[in-house]
Design an enzyme around this catalytic site. Structure first.
Site, PDB file in Angstrom:
ATOM      1  N   SER A  96     -40.314  10.054 121.367  1.00 17.92           N
ATOM      2  CA  SER A  96     -41.016  11.229 120.872  1.00 17.92           C
ATOM      3  C   SER A  96     -40.161  11.846 119.774  1.00 17.92           C
ATOM      4  O   SER A  96     -39.027  12.230 120.028  1.00 17.92           O
ATOM      5  CB  SER A  96     -41.214  12.203 122.044  1.00 17.92           C
ATOM      6  OG  SER A  96     -41.760  13.419 121.602  1.00 17.92           O
TER       7      SER A  96
ATOM      8  N   LYS B 148     -46.630  13.992 134.023  1.00 16.84           N
ATOM      9  CA  LYS B 148     -45.236  14.430 134.152  1.00 16.84           C
ATOM     10  C   LYS B 148     -45.108  14.954 135.567  1.00 16.84           C
ATOM     11  O   LYS B 148     -45.874  15.832 135.977  1.00 16.84           O
ATOM     12  CB  LYS B 148     -44.923  15.567 133.172  1.00 16.84           C
ATOM     13  CG  LYS B 148     -44.836  15.135 131.725  1.00 16.84           C
ATOM     14  CD  LYS B 148     -44.503  16.305 130.823  1.00 16.84           C
ATOM     15  CE  LYS B 148     -44.541  15.865 129.370  1.00 16.84           C
ATOM     16  NZ  LYS B 148     -44.508  17.019 128.454  1.00 16.84           N
TER      17      LYS B 148
ATOM     18  N   GLU C 211     -52.549  13.805 121.453  1.00 13.87           N
ATOM     19  CA  GLU C 211     -52.189  14.522 122.682  1.00 13.87           C
ATOM     20  C   GLU C 211     -52.305  16.029 122.509  1.00 13.87           C
ATOM     21  O   GLU C 211     -51.777  16.603 121.566  1.00 13.87           O
ATOM     22  CB  GLU C 211     -50.754  14.124 123.051  1.00 13.87           C
ATOM     23  CG  GLU C 211     -50.234  14.651 124.376  1.00 13.87           C
ATOM     24  CD  GLU C 211     -48.819  14.108 124.687  1.00 13.87           C
ATOM     25  OE1 GLU C 211     -48.428  13.049 124.151  1.00 13.87           O
ATOM     26  OE2 GLU C 211     -48.107  14.770 125.460  1.00 13.87           O
TER      27      GLU C 211
ATOM     28  N   GLY D 195     -42.296  12.943 129.225  1.00 17.55           N
ATOM     29  CA  GLY D 195     -40.915  13.353 129.508  1.00 17.55           C
ATOM     30  C   GLY D 195     -40.688  14.803 129.131  1.00 17.55           C
ATOM     31  O   GLY D 195     -41.486  15.402 128.398  1.00 17.55           O
TER      32      GLY D 195
ATOM     33  N   ASP E 217     -51.900  16.656 128.289  1.00 20.37           N
ATOM     34  CA  ASP E 217     -50.572  16.855 128.877  1.00 20.37           C
ATOM     35  C   ASP E 217     -50.615  18.209 129.605  1.00 20.37           C
ATOM     36  O   ASP E 217     -50.948  18.274 130.806  1.00 20.37           O
ATOM     37  CB  ASP E 217     -49.532  16.811 127.742  1.00 20.37           C
ATOM     38  CG  ASP E 217     -48.103  17.138 128.163  1.00 20.37           C
ATOM     39  OD1 ASP E 217     -47.898  17.591 129.300  1.00 20.37           O
ATOM     40  OD2 ASP E 217     -47.162  16.958 127.364  1.00 20.37           O
TER      41      ASP E 217
ATOM     42  N   LYS F  27     -44.087   8.547 118.833  1.00 20.26           N
ATOM     43  CA  LYS F  27     -44.953   9.733 118.967  1.00 20.26           C
ATOM     44  C   LYS F  27     -44.425  10.803 118.042  1.00 20.26           C
ATOM     45  O   LYS F  27     -43.239  11.138 118.094  1.00 20.26           O
ATOM     46  CB  LYS F  27     -44.938  10.205 120.419  1.00 20.26           C
ATOM     47  CG  LYS F  27     -45.581  11.569 120.659  1.00 20.26           C
ATOM     48  CD  LYS F  27     -45.774  11.828 122.160  1.00 20.26           C
ATOM     49  CE  LYS F  27     -45.153  13.137 122.586  1.00 20.26           C
ATOM     50  NZ  LYS F  27     -45.353  13.412 124.041  1.00 20.26           N
TER      51      LYS F  27
ATOM     52  N   ASP G 258     -48.717  14.445 118.996  1.00 22.56           N
ATOM     53  CA  ASP G 258     -48.768  15.443 120.073  1.00 22.56           C
ATOM     54  C   ASP G 258     -48.651  16.836 119.466  1.00 22.56           C
ATOM     55  O   ASP G 258     -47.670  17.143 118.782  1.00 22.56           O
ATOM     56  CB  ASP G 258     -47.607  15.195 121.047  1.00 22.56           C
ATOM     57  CG  ASP G 258     -47.612  16.138 122.248  1.00 22.56           C
ATOM     58  OD1 ASP G 258     -48.530  16.982 122.354  1.00 22.56           O
ATOM     59  OD2 ASP G 258     -46.689  16.030 123.084  1.00 22.56           O
TER      60      ASP G 258
ATOM     61  N   LYS H   7     -44.519  14.695 116.727  1.00 19.88           N
ATOM     62  CA  LYS H   7     -44.938  16.053 117.040  1.00 19.88           C
ATOM     63  C   LYS H   7     -45.650  16.606 115.812  1.00 19.88           C
ATOM     64  O   LYS H   7     -45.160  16.460 114.683  1.00 19.88           O
ATOM     65  CB  LYS H   7     -43.709  16.905 117.376  1.00 19.88           C
ATOM     66  CG  LYS H   7     -43.084  16.533 118.700  1.00 19.88           C
ATOM     67  CD  LYS H   7     -44.027  16.859 119.851  1.00 19.88           C
ATOM     68  CE  LYS H   7     -43.378  16.673 121.196  1.00 19.88           C
ATOM     69  NZ  LYS H   7     -44.283  17.015 122.309  1.00 19.88           N
TER      70      LYS H   7
HETATM   71  O1  OSB Z   1     -45.184  17.570 125.027  1.00 21.78           O
HETATM   72  O2  OSB Z   1     -44.450  15.714 125.712  1.00 21.78           O
HETATM   73  C1  OSB Z   1     -44.234  16.883 125.370  1.00 21.78           C
HETATM   74  C2  OSB Z   1     -40.466  17.544 125.444  1.00 21.78           C
HETATM   75  C3  OSB Z   1     -40.438  18.827 125.913  1.00 21.78           C
HETATM   76  C4  OSB Z   1     -41.632  19.480 126.146  1.00 21.78           C
HETATM   77  C5  OSB Z   1     -42.848  18.836 125.923  1.00 21.78           C
HETATM   78  C6  OSB Z   1     -42.876  17.520 125.481  1.00 21.78           C
HETATM   79  C7  OSB Z   1     -41.652  16.878 125.208  1.00 21.78           C
HETATM   80  C8  OSB Z   1     -41.544  15.529 124.649  1.00 21.78           C
HETATM   81  C9  OSB Z   1     -40.256  14.776 124.938  1.00 21.78           C
HETATM   82  O3  OSB Z   1     -42.363  15.048 123.921  1.00 21.78           O
HETATM   83  C10 OSB Z   1     -40.468  13.462 125.555  1.00 21.78           C
HETATM   84  C11 OSB Z   1     -39.193  12.859 126.112  1.00 21.78           C
HETATM   85  O4  OSB Z   1     -38.648  13.376 127.106  1.00 21.78           O
HETATM   86  O5  OSB Z   1     -38.753  11.849 125.573  1.00 21.78           O
HETATM   87 MG    MG Z   2     -46.986  16.475 125.254  1.00 15.98          MG
END
Ligand code: OSB
Ligand code: MG
Length: 369
Positions: free
Chosen positions: A135, A262, A213, A290, A238, A161, A188, A163
């Site tokens: 990510s 999660k 996402e 994660g 999510d 992925k 995401d 952001k």
């Molecule tokens: O939206 O998936 C998410 C990290 C913190 C809070 C929200 C998210 C995330 C990540 C990190 O995308 C994913 C990872 O732990 O590798």
């Molecule tokens: Mg997410």
């Protein structure tokens, strides 16, 4: 048997690189480590709530409070040691999924260690290696983003992925697709968009994304269902999925075609499995999200991701992608084909580095019956 004591520690771990989402930029993680003790065996769990209520309403403070005042006294009062018994008893309390998950995870680890079995075998995992994705946060410039993506691809990650947020979305996808035409790519938004952006979000269909996402806020299943009807790309939820019922509503309303599970967000392994099994029955693939966990939370995620309906590369990366040094041994590493091995030792299958944990501890408390 009954637990002899439970230890809660607040730890602080700095990241190797800042992590920015539509919610903000963070340079370090604060979280609660849960340790449960019984007959010379220790089980470990991680509470993924962070210092501030950005991703969810829970924080390190609220999780410490409900663990100390409600969940832990319940365990001592009812002589609970089994995760299944904790799940049942704790259902009388509403919410606070990250706090309850942290404790349930520690009980799962304890149970598996006592049985001398790797955790995934206890709850039906089937994969020994899982496909790893990464990510990638919002960067200061497009050039930096391209560099980072290129590095992660070189290391072997199977999917990227990105952001996104308003102003860092369509153009970013176009840039990345121009540079990396064939890669598995998804985005995401962490709920950053409102109804007015619905037309623009449909333009994401042109980038051949695996999924989009959480474009809209967590509690707006309806808006997601309207957008999903208009898009070819699957939507993935999510933040909107916080238990079995929200998963069922989302699937029945057509609000998504994929679910990110999660364990912290949904309140533990048992609830995660309920969602997993329901989705499997409905033909909805899931994958493991994660929360930039320490090695302890990530080891738990690896075991969870070995369940059969986990069908995409996960947000599960090597220790060094997150932290200069992880709090477990051996550290989690990426294998050449972009996979991570599910640890095979008893319990979560990795050994916490107690000296390092001690040195990172901001606050420690021990609770006894
Ligand atoms: O939206 O998936 C998410 C990290 C913190 C809070 C929200 C998210 C995330 C990540 C990190 O995308 C994913 C990872 O732990 O590798
Ligand atoms: Mg997410």
């Amino acid at each position: 048997m009954a637990l002899e004591k439970i230890e809660l520690r607040v730890l602080r771990l700095p990241y190797v690189h800042y992590f920015e989402t539509s919610l903000g930029r963070e340079k370090e993680r604060e979280f609660i480590l849960v340790k449960v003790f019984s007959e010379g065996v220790t089980g470990y769990g991680e509470v993924v709530a962070s210092r501030s209520p950005l991703y969810s309403y829970e924080t390190v403070g609220t999780a410490g409070h409900v663990l100390r005042e409600f969940f832990i006294p319940l365990i001592f009062k009812e002589n609970i040691e089994e995760p299944e018994a904790f799940y049942k008893a704790a259902r009388k309390y509403r919410g606070h999924p990250m706090a309850r998950a942290g404790l349930e995870l520690a009980l799962w680890d304890l149970k598996a260690r006592k049985m001398n079995l790797p955790l995934f075998q206890l709850y039906g995992g089937v994969f020994q290696k899982i496909p790893a994705g990464v990510s990638v946060g919002i960067q200061d410039s497009v050039a930096e983003l391209i560099n980072r993506v290129e590095e992660f691809l070189k290391e072997g990650y199977q999917r990227i992925k990105l952001k996104i947020k308003p102003g860092w979305d369509i153009d970013i996808c176009r840039e990345i697709r121009n540079h990396f035409s064939e890669i598995l790519l998804q985005v995401d938004a962490n709920g950053a968009y409102s109804r007015e952006a619905s037309e623009k979000l449909q333009d994401l269909d042109e980038f051949n994304l695996l999924m989009v996402e959480q474009p809209f806020p967590p509690y707006d299943l309806w808006e997601h269902s309207l957008l999903q009807q208009k898009m070819r790309t699957p939507l993935c939820l999510d933040e909107s999925i916080y238990d079995y019922y929200s998963a069922r509503s989302a699937v029945e309303m057509g609000s998504c075609r994929v679910i990110n599970i999660k364990v912290g967000r949904v309140g533990g392994i048992i609830e995660a499995r309920r969602i997993h099994d329901y989705c499997q029955e409905k033909g909805i693939p899931v994958w493991c999200g994660g929360m930039l966990e320490s090695g302890i939370g990530r080891a738990h995620n690896l075991h969870l991701a070995s369940l059969p309906n986990f069908k995409f590369p996960h947000d599960l990366s090597a220790s060094r992608r997150y932290y200069p040094v992880d709090i477990i041994e051996p550290e989690i590493v990426l294998e050449p084909k972009g996979e991570i091995r599910v640890p095979e030792g008893p319990g979560i299958g990795v050994t916490p580095r107690e000296k390092m944990i001690e040195s990172l501890t901001l606050h420690k408390e021990v609770l006894i019956p």
